[in-house]
Scaffold this motif. Structure first.
Motif, mmCIF file in Angstrom:
data_model
loop_
_atom_site.group_PDB
_atom_site.id
_atom_site.type_symbol
_atom_site.label_atom_id
_atom_site.label_comp_id
_atom_site.label_asym_id
_atom_site.label_seq_id
_atom_site.Cartn_x
_atom_site.Cartn_y
_atom_site.Cartn_z
ATOM 1 N N SER A 1 0.830 -1.213 0.000
ATOM 2 C CA SER A 1 0.000 0.000 0.000
ATOM 3 C C SER A 1 0.859 1.255 0.000
ATOM 4 C CB SER A 1 -0.924 0.001 1.223
ATOM 5 O OG SER A 1 -1.871 -1.036 1.147
ATOM 6 N N ASP A 2 1.917 1.263 0.809
ATOM 7 C CA ASP A 2 2.797 2.425 0.876
ATOM 8 C C ASP A 2 3.491 2.668 -0.468
ATOM 9 O OD1 ASP A 2 2.091 2.731 3.492
ATOM 10 O OD2 ASP A 2 3.940 1.888 4.321
ATOM 11 N N ALA A 3 3.917 1.589 -1.126
ATOM 12 C CA ALA A 3 4.579 1.737 -2.425
ATOM 13 C C ALA A 3 3.613 2.282 -3.467
ATOM 14 C CB ALA A 3 5.142 0.390 -2.879
ATOM 15 N N GLN A 4 2.362 1.825 -3.393
ATOM 16 C CA GLN A 4 1.348 2.322 -4.332
ATOM 17 C C GLN A 4 1.083 3.809 -4.092
ATOM 18 O OE1 GLN A 4 -0.053 0.335 -6.740
ATOM 19 N NE2 GLN A 4 -2.271 0.516 -6.743
ATOM 20 N N ALA A 5 0.990 4.199 -2.825
ATOM 21 C CA ALA A 5 0.719 5.597 -2.497
ATOM 22 C C ALA A 5 1.884 6.488 -2.919
ATOM 23 C CB ALA A 5 0.453 5.743 -1.005
ATOM 24 N N ALA A 6 3.112 6.003 -2.733
ATOM 25 C CA ALA A 6 4.284 6.801 -3.073
ATOM 26 C C ALA A 6 4.419 7.018 -4.575
ATOM 27 C CB ALA A 6 5.546 6.133 -2.535
ATOM 28 N N ALA A 7 3.846 6.102 -5.360
ATOM 29 C CA ALA A 7 3.967 6.209 -6.813
ATOM 30 C C ALA A 7 3.027 7.247 -7.401
ATOM 31 C CB ALA A 7 3.709 4.849 -7.453
ATOM 32 N N GLY A 8 2.044 7.702 -6.623
ATOM 33 C CA GLY A 8 1.123 8.727 -7.110
ATOM 34 C C GLY A 8 0.038 8.156 -7.993
ATOM 35 N N SER A 9 -0.275 8.849 -9.085
ATOM 36 C CA SER A 9 -1.401 8.454 -9.929
ATOM 37 C C SER A 9 -1.111 7.199 -10.742
ATOM 38 C CB SER A 9 -1.774 9.602 -10.879
ATOM 39 O OG SER A 9 -0.661 9.959 -11.692
ATOM 40 N N GLN A 10 0.176 6.934 -11.030
ATOM 41 C CA GLN A 10 0.543 5.748 -11.802
ATOM 42 C C GLN A 10 1.051 4.656 -10.861
ATOM 43 O OE1 GLN A 10 0.116 5.273 -15.097
ATOM 44 N NE2 GLN A 10 -0.857 7.304 -15.184
ATOM 45 N N PRO A 11 0.638 3.419 -11.080
ATOM 46 C CA PRO A 11 1.135 2.338 -10.225
ATOM 47 C C PRO A 11 2.636 2.162 -10.405
ATOM 48 C CG PRO A 11 -0.023 1.429 -12.122
ATOM 49 C CD PRO A 11 -0.265 2.913 -12.138
ATOM 50 N N PRO A 12 3.343 1.767 -9.362
ATOM 51 C CA PRO A 12 4.791 1.569 -9.484
ATOM 52 C C PRO A 12 5.091 0.394 -10.404
ATOM 53 C CG PRO A 12 4.010 0.687 -7.404
ATOM 54 C CD PRO A 12 2.843 1.395 -8.032
ATOM 55 N N PRO A 13 6.243 0.379 -11.069
ATOM 56 C CA PRO A 13 6.631 -0.807 -11.842
ATOM 57 C C PRO A 13 6.545 -2.056 -10.968
ATOM 58 C CG PRO A 13 8.165 0.993 -12.246
ATOM 59 C CD PRO A 13 7.277 1.435 -11.122
#
Length: 338
Positions: free
Chosen positions: A297-309
């Motif tokens: 969840s934290d990684a998703q939130a940190a990536a902003g509008s685009q999902p992280p690789p």
């Protein structure tokens, strides 16, 4: 390769596992190989990085499991030697003899070398050996293309750590691969697998979770035979364990698994894993699953509008779960659904 190693050597401070993996991946070094190099947290990360730079400058892994492991063994030896020069004897890092790599080589040979392109699903995966390589063996994963934009996703764990466990793992993986390609629903495939396991090794048990995703309908069908539940990361950043009824382990009795079907929004990420990733003598499974969910969840939130690789997402999730001493091997299979 030389340029990648130079960039690696210049990473300031304490680079994350994701940063190290990203640099080396550009030089053709798989992320699984990098994770193996860091599997012993008793070695300081910067010592391992120095050893990686030194060893890979002269002998990059050639893509075959036995070559990768020889290179990694040399990395561990050099990192431990440099660390031991600055530590008291009781704190010395323990590096396994090369003979202990043999079960790990067999284990890796029976796992997928690579996952083919799958329509409707993006895949990332890791296999992490136990800190004591003699305790590695029996965990597996699979991603099987089925007719249409449909794929079967699997994670399993043969109980015990021995050559017999590894051999049975290979048999179960092959059998389940064939069963799902017959078009059987997940629960029927697992029930038949349990029946076969009883005939193969009546006293050897395994756990397994099998999921089938249809990208046309966005429907996910899941069945669980005594296994750790899958974890889902939704596009809005919410992450939790999937509510799936747990049947009996493989080899106990057939006809005890059920299939749960749910709809998945495009962009959802599904994690299949084994208990070695989320449990230890100091961490129960529920706590480990909470850590995985929070990291995702934290990684998703940190990536902003685009999902992280997806590869980066897996690295971040593993950073929060790597233990100083891993008592069991572990698998993490991540599938981003479209």
């Amino acid at each position: 390769m030389n340029a990648a190693l130079h960039r690696l050597h210049l990473l300031a401070g304490r680079p994350s596992l994701m940063e190290v993996a990203r640099v080396l991946q550009g030089a053709g070094i798989s992320r699984s190989t990098v994770h193996d190099a860091f599997c012993s947290r008793r070695l300081p990360k910067w010592r391992v990085i120095d050893a990686l730079v030194e060893v890979l400058s002269s002998q990059a892994p050639g893509g075959r499991p036995e070559e990768d492991q020889r290179v990694l063994h040399e990395v561990w030896l050099r990192a431990a030697q440099e660390s031991d020069e600055q530590q008291v004897p009781r704190a010395r890092a323990v590096i396994p003899p090369e003979s202990d790599l043999h079960p790990l080589l067999l284990q890796r040979a029976l796992l997928p070398r690579e996952i083919p392109h799958l329509e409707g699903v993006e895949i990332a995966y890791r296999y992490l050996p136990a800190s004591d390589l003699r305790r590695s063996g029996g965990d597996w994963f699979d991603a099987v293309p089925l007719p249409g934009p449909t794929v079967a996703l699997v994670a399993g764990d043969v109980m015990g750590s021995s050559t017999l466990s590894i051999a049975l793992m290979g048999q179960l993986r092959s059998a389940l691969n064939a069963l799902v390609q017959l078009g059987l629903p997940p629960h029927e495939a697992l029930n038949r697998l349990s029946d076969q396991a009883q005939r193969l090794h009546g006293d050897q048990l395994a756990t397994c979770v099998c999921a089938v995703y249809d990208a046309r309908t966005h429907r996910l069908a899941v069945s669980n035979a005594g296994h750790v539940p899958p974890v889902v990361l939704f596009p809005d950043g919410e992450s939790r364990a999937l509510d799936v009824s747990t049947g009996l382990p493989i080899g106990v009795a057939p006809s005890f698994c059920e299939t749960v079907t749910c709809e998945m929004a495009p962009g959802t990420t599904l994690f299949l894993l084994t208990d070695g990733l989320v449990s230890s003598p100091t961490m129960d499974i529920s706590e480990g699953i909470d850590r995985l969910s929070t990291s995702a969840s934290d990684a998703q939130a940190a990536a902003g509008s685009q999902p992280p690789p997806l590869e980066d997402l897996v690295d971040v999730a593993l950073e929060g779960l790597l233990q100083e001493h891993r008592h069991d091997d572990a698998v993490l299979l991540a599938a981003r659904l479209s």
